[in-house]
Design a protein around this motif. Structure first.
Motif, PDB file in Angstrom:
ATOM      1  N   LEU A 297      13.449  12.961  16.430  1.00 49.83           N
ATOM      2  CA  LEU A 297      13.685  11.801  15.578  1.00 49.83           C
ATOM      3  C   LEU A 297      13.260  10.562  16.364  1.00 49.83           C
ATOM      4  O   LEU A 297      13.924  10.163  17.319  1.00 49.83           O
ATOM      5  CB  LEU A 297      15.162  11.701  15.180  1.00 49.83           C
ATOM      6  CG  LEU A 297      15.524  10.574  14.214  1.00 49.83           C
ATOM      7  CD1 LEU A 297      14.816  10.771  12.876  1.00 49.83           C
ATOM      8  CD2 LEU A 297      17.034  10.499  14.010  1.00 49.83           C
TER       9      LEU A 297
ATOM     10  N   GLN B 121      19.787  11.108  20.290  1.00 53.67           N
ATOM     11  CA  GLN B 121      19.191  10.723  19.013  1.00 53.67           C
ATOM     12  C   GLN B 121      17.778  11.304  18.874  1.00 53.67           C
ATOM     13  O   GLN B 121      17.368  11.699  17.776  1.00 53.67           O
ATOM     14  CB  GLN B 121      19.119   9.185  18.905  1.00 53.67           C
ATOM     15  CG  GLN B 121      20.456   8.515  18.642  1.00 53.67           C
ATOM     16  CD  GLN B 121      21.354   8.493  19.864  1.00 53.67           C
ATOM     17  OE1 GLN B 121      20.882   8.243  20.973  1.00 53.67           O
ATOM     18  NE2 GLN B 121      22.638   8.757  19.681  1.00 53.67           N
TER      19      GLN B 121
ATOM     20  N   GLN C 171      12.333  19.629  16.948  1.00 53.06           N
ATOM     21  CA  GLN C 171      12.733  18.741  15.863  1.00 53.06           C
ATOM     22  C   GLN C 171      13.162  17.418  16.497  1.00 53.06           C
ATOM     23  O   GLN C 171      14.200  17.349  17.155  1.00 53.06           O
ATOM     24  CB  GLN C 171      13.874  19.349  15.051  1.00 53.06           C
ATOM     25  CG  GLN C 171      13.564  20.712  14.450  1.00 53.06           C
ATOM     26  CD  GLN C 171      12.418  20.661  13.455  1.00 53.06           C
ATOM     27  OE1 GLN C 171      12.275  19.683  12.700  1.00 53.06           O
ATOM     28  NE2 GLN C 171      11.600  21.702  13.431  1.00 53.06           N
TER      29      GLN C 171
ATOM     30  N   GLN D  24      16.853  16.230  17.781  1.00 50.96           N
ATOM     31  CA  GLN D  24      17.759  16.497  16.669  1.00 50.96           C
ATOM     32  C   GLN D  24      18.633  17.716  16.927  1.00 50.96           C
ATOM     33  O   GLN D  24      19.782  17.758  16.511  1.00 50.96           O
ATOM     34  CB  GLN D  24      16.957  16.669  15.376  1.00 50.96           C
ATOM     35  CG  GLN D  24      16.319  15.370  14.897  1.00 50.96           C
ATOM     36  CD  GLN D  24      15.740  15.501  13.503  1.00 50.96           C
ATOM     37  OE1 GLN D  24      14.643  16.000  13.318  1.00 50.96           O
ATOM     38  NE2 GLN D  24      16.490  15.049  12.505  1.00 50.96           N
ATOM     39  N   ASP D  25      18.089  18.727  17.598  1.00 52.42           N
ATOM     40  CA  ASP D  25      18.906  19.869  18.036  1.00 52.42           C
ATOM     41  C   ASP D  25      19.122  19.703  19.540  1.00 52.42           C
ATOM     42  O   ASP D  25      18.502  20.375  20.354  1.00 52.42           O
ATOM     43  CB  ASP D  25      18.195  21.184  17.723  1.00 52.42           C
ATOM     44  CG  ASP D  25      19.105  22.391  17.909  1.00 52.42           C
ATOM     45  OD1 ASP D  25      20.173  22.238  18.538  1.00 52.42           O
ATOM     46  OD2 ASP D  25      18.736  23.489  17.447  1.00 52.42           O
TER      47      ASP D  25
ATOM     48  N   ALA E 271      11.616  11.405  11.407  1.00 52.31           N
ATOM     49  CA  ALA E 271      11.684  12.805  11.810  1.00 52.31           C
ATOM     50  C   ALA E 271      10.295  13.383  12.081  1.00 52.31           C
ATOM     51  O   ALA E 271       9.333  13.104  11.359  1.00 52.31           O
ATOM     52  CB  ALA E 271      12.381  13.624  10.730  1.00 52.31           C
TER      53      ALA E 271
END
Length: 283
Positions: free
Chosen positions: A224, A161, A222, A164-165, A230
């Motif tokens: 979260l 989680q 990136q 993100q990537d 984000a």
């Protein structure tokens, strides 16, 4: 771990190349993944039998010139090229370089604490988190514990989680650990970490077998975060000159961006936690 690290690396990198990648025509049915041994030997200008002995571990002492030629033949980038030399035992500081002191100097801790608006932390080559400032503690708060980036990515449920990537993060972590193994493949803590990740993560097993090598320099992240949402960040890493093997990593958000505002909010939300534990030694 098998002690033919050089041969394993050569086989893996050969398997990752196709004839068209190196400008060679492909003839007949190919029974192996990637290039044939003979094709690598031709590209490197070495005897095919000699190259076979290198892969099989029957030849352990190639010259720097041969290694340079193999690096070019296998299209190795700078990190992978240096890794190849370390595995062959001809690079400087090949042995013992993973034995990094876990003590982070007070001066460096003070420097990190001065970055009030950006996460900063110190890690070892094997991705152990050795110290962090307050905002890095807040950033990694979803992990229990925030102790090693590889363990956090592959074994902590929060990892998928948080990143993100996730696939990209996983590939980077494995490439970082492969670079670490080039400094000292028999380092016991590294071996235990790799064994644990191999046992519990099929993705790690697959990526580890690819022998990709990359050091931490700079990249985009990136993320979260459950508290602020984000985050689009970049990072820079710096070698700590008075503690070889330690790296200072600093995350950065574009000034005035939503991510910068989110980092500020994250810092305020977690401001009381560091005050409640003033003797905390790290993340």
């Amino acid at each position: 771990m098998d002690d033919n690290h050089l041969g394993e690396f050569l086989r893996a990198r050969r398997a990752g190349l196709r004839p068209q990648d190196v400008g060679m025509a492909s003839h007949g049915v190919r029974r192996v993944a990637g290039l044939r041994r003979e094709e690598v030997a031709v590209l490197a200008g070495v005897n095919a039998d000699y190259y076979t002995r290198l892969e099989q571990g029957r030849e352990r002492h190639p010259s720097p010139q041969v290694l340079d030629a193999l690096g070019r033949a296998l299209l190795l980038d700078t990190d992978a090229h240096l890794h190849l030399h370390r595995l062959a035992g001809v690079a400087p500081a090949t042995r013992g370089s993973l034995h990094v002191t876990e003590q982070v100097s007070p001066a460096l801790r003070q420097l990190m604490d001065g970055y009030a608006h950006t996460p900063a932390f110190v890690m070892s080559r094997t991705l152990d988190l050795l110290a962090a400032n307050a905002l890095a503690d807040a950033l990694f708060a979803p992990f229990t514990p925030a102790d090693n980036l590889a363990r956090m990515v592959f074994l902590d449920p929060a990892g998928r989680q948080f990143y993100q990537d996730w696939d990209r993060a996983a590939q980077a972590v494995v490439a970082n650990l492969r670079q670490a193994a080039g400094y000292d493949s028999d380092h016991p803590p590294l071996g235990r970490l790799v064994d644990t990740l191999t046992e519990h993560s099929a993705v790690f097993r697959r990526l580890w077998a690819q022998h990709s090598v990359r050091g931490k320099t700079r990249d985009a992240k990136q993320l979260l975060h459950p508290d602020v949402g984000a985050l689009s960040l970049t990072y820079q890493s710096f070698d700590v000159r008075d503690a070889p093997g330690q790296q200072l990593v600093i995350y950065h958000a574009e000034p005035g961006s939503p991510s910068a505002h989110a980092l500020a909010l994250l810092g305020s939300l977690h401001a009381g936690e560091r005050q409640a534990a003033p003797d905390s030694a790290g993340p």
